[in-house]
Scaffold this active site. Structure first.
Site, mmCIF file in Angstrom:
data_model
loop_
_atom_site.group_PDB
_atom_site.id
_atom_site.type_symbol
_atom_site.label_atom_id
_atom_site.label_comp_id
_atom_site.label_asym_id
_atom_site.label_seq_id
_atom_site.Cartn_x
_atom_site.Cartn_y
_atom_site.Cartn_z
ATOM 1 N N GLY A 99 0.768 -1.205 0.003
ATOM 2 C CA GLY A 99 0.138 0.094 -0.082
ATOM 3 C C GLY A 99 0.923 1.143 0.075
ATOM 4 O O GLY A 99 2.130 1.356 0.107
ATOM 5 N N ASN A 100 -0.017 2.141 0.020
ATOM 6 C CA ASN A 100 0.482 3.795 -0.175
ATOM 7 C C ASN A 100 1.678 3.987 0.834
ATOM 8 O O ASN A 100 2.770 4.542 0.600
ATOM 9 C CB ASN A 100 -0.547 4.700 0.006
ATOM 10 C CG ASN A 100 -0.398 5.798 -0.985
ATOM 11 O OD1 ASN A 100 0.668 6.073 -1.623
ATOM 12 N ND2 ASN A 100 -1.636 6.605 -1.280
ATOM 13 N N GLU A 137 6.389 -10.500 2.905
ATOM 14 C CA GLU A 137 5.600 -11.172 2.112
ATOM 15 C C GLU A 137 5.811 -11.153 0.701
ATOM 16 O O GLU A 137 5.608 -11.960 -0.219
ATOM 17 C CB GLU A 137 4.119 -11.175 2.355
ATOM 18 C CG GLU A 137 3.951 -11.551 3.956
ATOM 19 C CD GLU A 137 2.786 -11.102 4.394
ATOM 20 O OE1 GLU A 137 1.831 -11.989 4.844
ATOM 21 O OE2 GLU A 137 2.396 -9.879 4.262
ATOM 22 N N GLY A 175 -0.733 -11.464 6.475
ATOM 23 C CA GLY A 175 0.296 -11.889 7.223
ATOM 24 C C GLY A 175 0.510 -10.917 8.307
ATOM 25 O O GLY A 175 1.615 -11.148 9.162
HETATM 26 O O1 0RQ Z 1 -10.975 3.009 1.620
HETATM 27 O O2 0RQ Z 1 -10.234 3.435 -0.757
HETATM 28 O O3 0RQ Z 1 -12.457 3.066 -0.301
HETATM 29 O O4 0RQ Z 1 -11.541 5.160 0.748
HETATM 30 O O5 0RQ Z 1 -9.562 1.571 3.998
HETATM 31 O O6 0RQ Z 1 -7.178 2.419 3.435
HETATM 32 O O7 0RQ Z 1 -5.719 4.226 4.065
HETATM 33 O O8 0RQ Z 1 -5.663 3.530 1.820
HETATM 34 O O9 0RQ Z 1 -4.777 2.278 3.715
HETATM 35 O O10 0RQ Z 1 -4.117 0.722 1.768
HETATM 36 O O11 0RQ Z 1 -2.751 0.714 3.662
HETATM 37 O O12 0RQ Z 1 -5.086 -0.215 4.040
HETATM 38 C C1 0RQ Z 1 -5.762 -1.925 6.797
HETATM 39 C C2 0RQ Z 1 -7.071 -1.893 4.882
HETATM 40 C C3 0RQ Z 1 -5.248 -0.238 5.245
HETATM 41 C C4 0RQ Z 1 -4.707 -2.498 5.054
HETATM 42 C C5 0RQ Z 1 -5.761 -1.534 5.358
HETATM 43 C C6 0RQ Z 1 -10.477 2.752 4.290
HETATM 44 C C7 0RQ Z 1 -9.973 3.726 3.663
HETATM 45 C C8 0RQ Z 1 -9.783 3.166 2.287
HETATM 46 C C9 0RQ Z 1 -7.714 1.638 2.689
HETATM 47 P P1 0RQ Z 1 -11.252 3.646 0.164
HETATM 48 P P2 0RQ Z 1 -5.726 3.251 3.088
HETATM 49 P P3 0RQ Z 1 -4.152 0.862 2.950
HETATM 50 C C10 0RQ Z 1 0.738 -7.563 4.058
HETATM 51 C C11 0RQ Z 1 0.036 -7.549 5.414
HETATM 52 C C12 0RQ Z 1 -4.487 -5.915 6.621
HETATM 53 C C13 0RQ Z 1 -3.607 -6.947 6.250
HETATM 54 C C14 0RQ Z 1 -2.027 -6.881 6.302
HETATM 55 C C15 0RQ Z 1 -4.827 -4.116 5.311
HETATM 56 C C16 0RQ Z 1 -9.132 1.791 2.754
HETATM 57 O O13 0RQ Z 1 -3.416 -2.188 5.445
HETATM 58 O O14 0RQ Z 1 -5.859 -4.567 4.681
HETATM 59 O O15 0RQ Z 1 -1.690 -5.942 7.044
HETATM 60 N N1 0RQ Z 1 -4.245 -4.392 6.366
HETATM 61 N N2 0RQ Z 1 -1.398 -7.450 5.532
HETATM 62 O O16 0RQ Z 1 -10.904 4.898 3.582
HETATM 63 C C17 0RQ Z 1 -13.371 3.237 7.569
HETATM 64 C C18 0RQ Z 1 -11.712 3.342 8.932
HETATM 65 C C19 0RQ Z 1 -10.714 3.193 7.791
HETATM 66 C C20 0RQ Z 1 -11.417 2.796 6.686
HETATM 67 C C21 0RQ Z 1 -9.079 3.146 6.374
HETATM 68 N N3 0RQ Z 1 -11.165 3.732 10.123
HETATM 69 N N4 0RQ Z 1 -12.958 3.336 8.928
HETATM 70 N N5 0RQ Z 1 -12.511 2.848 6.505
HETATM 71 N N6 0RQ Z 1 -10.294 2.973 5.743
HETATM 72 N N7 0RQ Z 1 -9.349 3.124 7.764
HETATM 73 C C22 0RQ Z 1 -0.211 -8.053 3.059
HETATM 74 C C23 0RQ Z 1 -0.521 -9.464 3.030
HETATM 75 O O17 0RQ Z 1 -0.780 -10.011 3.955
HETATM 76 C C24 0RQ Z 1 -0.901 -10.051 1.901
#
Ligand code: 0RQ
Length: 503
Positions: free
Chosen positions: A270-271, A293, A387
């Protein structure tokens, strides 16, 4: 394609994707390759989805259980979800069509640690694996398989499935051969032995996947790209989060708690994590290592510039430009990148031994440091834990990062009580938002709360959170981890009712 399918017996099993898909019947459990949009089968799932749609048009039910490594792409998750063909999905997904159905409650989704999937399969918790559909880059003379751009759970799928369908994808660079390290030393307790890996680039296995040719019922030839899309440059908020974390690393080096080579890095996708990687590159770091990963363009760039010396992962998820770069300098990259099965890339024993620095995103964190990575308002799944738990609990340093607000400020990423907990307060050492960084190590619950309020919370929400905390300290039933139980989830309830957490 004969240069890619060198085993005569398997060459004779070539057939169309439609014919291969016809081997999959309703109710089956089908294990597919794929991890973060890389190395997933591209033709058979789409042919299967078309059969499902025809069956549903005739009034028949055609649904299957789908297991993968992690997220795939529209050709797999998207196609099967849109065909209403999935009964059960695990372990990680990020496809909008799949997510919509999970949240509508029309299919079951099991969100489990990625390192656990293989073991749960060996123990039979998911029942029998009827068919494995696995993409490979080629088949060797002896029937062993050259893995493609991700390894994921493929070793387990090939071992455990009754029947195997192989997609041999000519688009996958032949140069991938030799980059993989497939460890066959895993056993079930009480027969486990230490995994003999002590450095991120140690090779402890073999470069090919084993698969008895008799098990293979179909070989489908494809020539289709992975999903990977180009990266956006990091936005201002991501850059601020990265800057806080980089300051912290510098501080830790000064204190003698990290060396200038840091420790093996794990970074989510991600970003924000991209901005952190870019920041490492411009901060003068050299000879770092990664035990992670996914290798994306950002990591490739660090390898090229010598910022990262070696990288271990389970998936190679590159944009078209990244692929060109990889092919142009393939010999150098092949020496420095190792792709492993996901039970090894994410193995708690190895993450603890290596002392990784885990950097992952989150949905929200509460006052005490409990992190929700998966569920909006406690009930609506985003992607899955992936992960992050494998790494967070076992890392030397576990960092969770997020903007302090979401949806244009309507939601606070710091809340009184997390509406769902993936990473407990015990697994969360550092929290970073664009507002600042809270190092929670060594702090008791009330100290953690004050630090998170002071350092990480958005100014619009800080007085609300301080007010909640002050009243909780005064009125809570217990004063160790103060909460007002009738109010703890009221921010989420307000969001559900009004679209914002603001009062
Ligand atoms: O949604 O694009 O529709 O607006 O969540 O949020 O800020 O762009 O951040 O892409 O890093 O995702 C936790 C989802 C964060 C990700 C999570 C909404 C926000 C947006 C994405 P829109 P951002 P990211 C390696 C490790 C779990 C798996 C993991 C994740 C979208 O990091 O899936 O860590 N993590 N794997 O608007 C409502 C809130 C929100 C929210 C963010 N509080 N309430 N919506 N969003 N916060 C990879 C593997 O394991 C394969």
């Amino acid at each position: 394609m004969n240069d890619r399918i060198r085993h005569p017996g398997l060459r004779a099993k070539r057939m169309s994707a439609d014919d291969a898909a016809a081997l999959i019947r309703p109710g089956m459990t089908v294990a597919m390759s794929g991890f973060t949009g890389a190395g997933y089968p591209k033709a058979v799932p789409q042919a299967l989805a078309a059969r499902m749609e025809r069956a549903h048009g005739n009034g028949e039910t055609f649904r299957i259980n789908v297991l993968t490594g992690a997220s795939t792409a529209p050709e797999l998750d998207g196609a099967l979800a849109r065909a209403e063909g999935v009964e059960l999905r695990l372990p990680y997904q990020s496809d909008p069509a799949m997510r919509e159905r999970i949240n509508a409650g029309t299919l079951d989704y099991l969100d489990i640690h990625l390192s656990h999937v293989a073991q749960h399969t060996w123990y039979g918790f998911f029942g029998e694996i009827d068919v494995a559909v696995v993409e490979v880059a080629g088949i060797r003379e002896d029937g062993s398989l050259i893995p493609s751009s991700s390894v994921g759970n493929n070793k387990t799928w090939l071992d455990q499935a009754q029947r195997v369908v192989l997609e041999v994808n000519r688009w996958q660079p032949a140069a991938l051969e030799g980059m993989h390290d497939i460890y066959y030393g895993t056993a079930l307790p009480p027969h486990r032995k230490p995994i003999p890996l002590v450095a991120p680039d140690d090779r402890i296995g073999e470069p090919y996947l084993r698969c008895g040719p008799d098990k293979v019922v179909a070989v489908v030839e494809t020539d289709a790209p992975d999903r990977n899309s180009p990266f956006n440059p990091p936005d201002a908020v991501s850059q601020q989060i990265a800057a806080h974390l980089l300051d912290f690393f510098a501080h830790e080096i000064q204190r003698g708690r990290l060396t200038p080579q840091l420790l093996p890095l794990q970074s989510g996708v991600g970003n924000i994590t991209n901005a952190v990687l870019a920041g490492l590159a411009s901060s003068g770091y050299r000879d770092l290592t990664a035990f992670t990963e996914v290798i994306q363009d950002g990591m490739l760039d660090l390898l090229k510039r010598g910022v990262v010396r070696v990288a271990s992962a389970t998936s190679f998820s590159l944009s078209p430009a990244g692929i060109d770069e990889f092919l142009a300098h393939v010999d150098s990259y092949r020496e420095r990148i190792v792709l492993r099965t996901q039970e090894i890339s994410n193995h708690p024993e190895l993450v603890r031994r290596l002392g990784c620095i885990a950097m992952n995103g989150m949905i929200e964190v509460d006052l005490y440091g409990n992190v929700n990575s998966t569920h909006v308002a406690g009930s609506k799944i985003m992607n899955g834990i992936g992960g992050s738990g494998d790494f967070a609990r076992n890392a030397y340093l576990s960092v969770f990062m997020s903007p302090s607000t979401a949806k244009g400020g309507a939601i606070s990423g710091i809340v009184p009580m997390a509406s769902h907990v993936d990473h407990t307060e015990h697994d969360v050492m550092v929290v970073v938002t664009e507002q600042g960084l809270a190092d929670l190590r060594g702090l008791a619950p009330k100290q953690r709360a004050q630090r998170i309020i002071d350092r990480c919370t958005h100014p619009d929400y800080r007085p609300m959170l301080q007010d909640y905390f002050d009243r909780a300290c005064r009125d809570s039933y217990g004063k160790h981890t103060p909460h007002l139980l009738d109010e703890a989830l009221s921010w989420h309830q307000r969001f559900v009712e009004t679209g914002t957490m603001r009062q």
